[in-house]
Design a protein around this motif. Structure first.
Motif, mmCIF file in Angstrom:
data_model
loop_
_atom_site.group_PDB
_atom_site.id
_atom_site.type_symbol
_atom_site.label_atom_id
_atom_site.label_comp_id
_atom_site.label_asym_id
_atom_site.label_seq_id
_atom_site.Cartn_x
_atom_site.Cartn_y
_atom_site.Cartn_z
ATOM 1 N N GLY A 1 0.833 -1.194 0.000
ATOM 2 C CA GLY A 1 0.000 0.000 0.000
ATOM 3 C C GLY A 1 0.866 1.242 0.000
ATOM 4 O O GLY A 1 1.741 1.393 0.838
ATOM 5 N N VAL A 2 0.644 2.117 -0.959
ATOM 6 C CA VAL A 2 1.425 3.352 -1.079
ATOM 7 C C VAL A 2 0.464 4.534 -1.120
ATOM 8 O O VAL A 2 -0.476 4.553 -1.904
ATOM 9 N N ILE A 3 0.746 5.515 -0.254
ATOM 10 C CA ILE A 3 -0.068 6.727 -0.212
ATOM 11 C C ILE A 3 0.884 7.907 -0.292
ATOM 12 O O ILE A 3 1.829 8.002 0.488
ATOM 13 N N GLY A 4 0.633 8.812 -1.240
ATOM 14 C CA GLY A 4 1.420 10.041 -1.341
ATOM 15 C C GLY A 4 0.695 11.153 -0.610
ATOM 16 O O GLY A 4 -0.522 11.285 -0.715
ATOM 17 N N LEU A 5 1.456 11.930 0.158
ATOM 18 C CA LEU A 5 0.886 13.030 0.923
ATOM 19 C C LEU A 5 1.577 14.332 0.572
ATOM 20 O O LEU A 5 2.766 14.331 0.244
ATOM 21 N N ASP A 6 0.836 15.433 0.689
ATOM 22 C CA ASP A 6 1.481 16.732 0.537
ATOM 23 C C ASP A 6 2.028 17.159 1.901
ATOM 24 O O ASP A 6 1.955 16.399 2.880
ATOM 25 N N ALA A 7 2.559 18.343 1.983
ATOM 26 C CA ALA A 7 3.202 18.816 3.216
ATOM 27 C C ALA A 7 2.236 18.959 4.387
ATOM 28 O O ALA A 7 2.657 18.964 5.540
ATOM 29 N N THR A 8 0.944 19.039 4.114
ATOM 30 C CA THR A 8 -0.033 19.198 5.196
ATOM 31 C C THR A 8 -0.683 17.885 5.611
ATOM 32 O O THR A 8 -1.517 17.865 6.515
ATOM 33 N N GLY A 9 -0.312 16.780 4.945
ATOM 34 C CA GLY A 9 -0.896 15.479 5.271
ATOM 35 C C GLY A 9 -2.108 15.128 4.441
ATOM 36 O O GLY A 9 -2.833 14.178 4.734
ATOM 37 N N ARG A 10 -2.334 15.877 3.361
ATOM 38 C CA ARG A 10 -3.455 15.577 2.470
ATOM 39 C C ARG A 10 -3.016 14.577 1.402
ATOM 40 O O ARG A 10 -1.904 14.650 0.892
ATOM 41 N N ILE A 11 -3.909 13.661 1.070
ATOM 42 C CA ILE A 11 -3.619 12.605 0.095
ATOM 43 C C ILE A 11 -3.523 13.208 -1.294
ATOM 44 O O ILE A 11 -4.421 13.927 -1.727
ATOM 45 N N ASN A 12 -2.409 12.916 -2.000
ATOM 46 C CA ASN A 12 -2.317 13.376 -3.388
ATOM 47 C C ASN A 12 -2.212 12.206 -4.362
ATOM 48 O O ASN A 12 -2.315 12.394 -5.556
ATOM 49 N N LEU A 13 -2.007 11.001 -3.863
ATOM 50 C CA LEU A 13 -2.101 9.793 -4.677
ATOM 51 C C LEU A 13 -2.153 8.587 -3.765
ATOM 52 O O LEU A 13 -1.702 8.640 -2.624
ATOM 53 N N ALA A 14 -2.746 7.522 -4.257
ATOM 54 C CA ALA A 14 -2.819 6.268 -3.505
ATOM 55 C C ALA A 14 -3.023 5.140 -4.488
ATOM 56 O O ALA A 14 -3.698 5.303 -5.499
ATOM 57 N N ASN A 15 -2.411 4.001 -4.188
ATOM 58 C CA ASN A 15 -2.637 2.860 -5.074
ATOM 59 C C ASN A 15 -3.772 1.992 -4.529
ATOM 60 O O ASN A 15 -4.262 2.193 -3.417
ATOM 61 N N ARG A 16 -4.199 1.054 -5.333
ATOM 62 C CA ARG A 16 -5.332 0.191 -4.976
ATOM 63 C C ARG A 16 -5.051 -0.599 -3.710
ATOM 64 O O ARG A 16 -5.930 -0.787 -2.876
ATOM 65 N N SER A 17 -3.824 -1.065 -3.544
ATOM 66 C CA SER A 17 -3.477 -1.838 -2.347
ATOM 67 C C SER A 17 -3.701 -1.027 -1.078
ATOM 68 O O SER A 17 -4.183 -1.553 -0.078
ATOM 69 N N ALA A 18 -3.374 0.257 -1.098
ATOM 70 C CA ALA A 18 -3.588 1.113 0.075
ATOM 71 C C ALA A 18 -5.082 1.219 0.376
ATOM 72 O O ALA A 18 -5.490 1.133 1.540
ATOM 73 N N SER A 19 -5.887 1.389 -0.659
ATOM 74 C CA SER A 19 -7.337 1.472 -0.465
ATOM 75 C C SER A 19 -7.875 0.180 0.133
ATOM 76 O O SER A 19 -8.709 0.215 1.044
ATOM 77 N N LEU A 20 -7.404 -0.953 -0.357
ATOM 78 C CA LEU A 20 -7.863 -2.245 0.164
ATOM 79 C C LEU A 20 -7.439 -2.433 1.612
ATOM 80 O O LEU A 20 -8.222 -2.899 2.442
#
Length: 82
Positions: free
Chosen positions: A24-43
């Motif tokens: 699971g991979v989640i990309g965050l901006d400097a404030t902790g907001r999600i800017n990308l996520a893969n399907r595995s992270a969602s699952l």
């Protein structure tokens, strides 16, 4: 490999690569907001992160608050936690 400098092409490339990653991979901006996520992270989180781009990760994982604050205190440095 050549990666375009255009933001939308770069984002598409990153999303394509992450689609094939089982972790699971989640990309965050400097404030902790999600800017990308893969399907595995969602699952793993049981949430449709793709439709929540721009949302605060702490809405899904409040335990991330400490790690996000440590990352803010050390810009440009790696912060890890389990």
């Amino acid at each position: 490999m050549i990666v375009s400098s255009k933001p939308e092409e770069r984002r598409h490339f990153i999303e394509t690569v992450l689609a094939g990653v089982s972790a699971g991979v989640i990309g965050l901006d400097a404030t902790g907001r999600i800017n990308l996520a893969n399907r595995s992270a969602s699952l793993l989180l049981g949430a449709d992160l793709d439709s929540n781009i721009g949302s605060d990760i702490r809405d899904f994982m409040p335990e991330m608050d400490g790690m996000i604050e440590r990352a803010r205190a050390r810009p440009g440095r790696l912060v890890e936690d389990q």
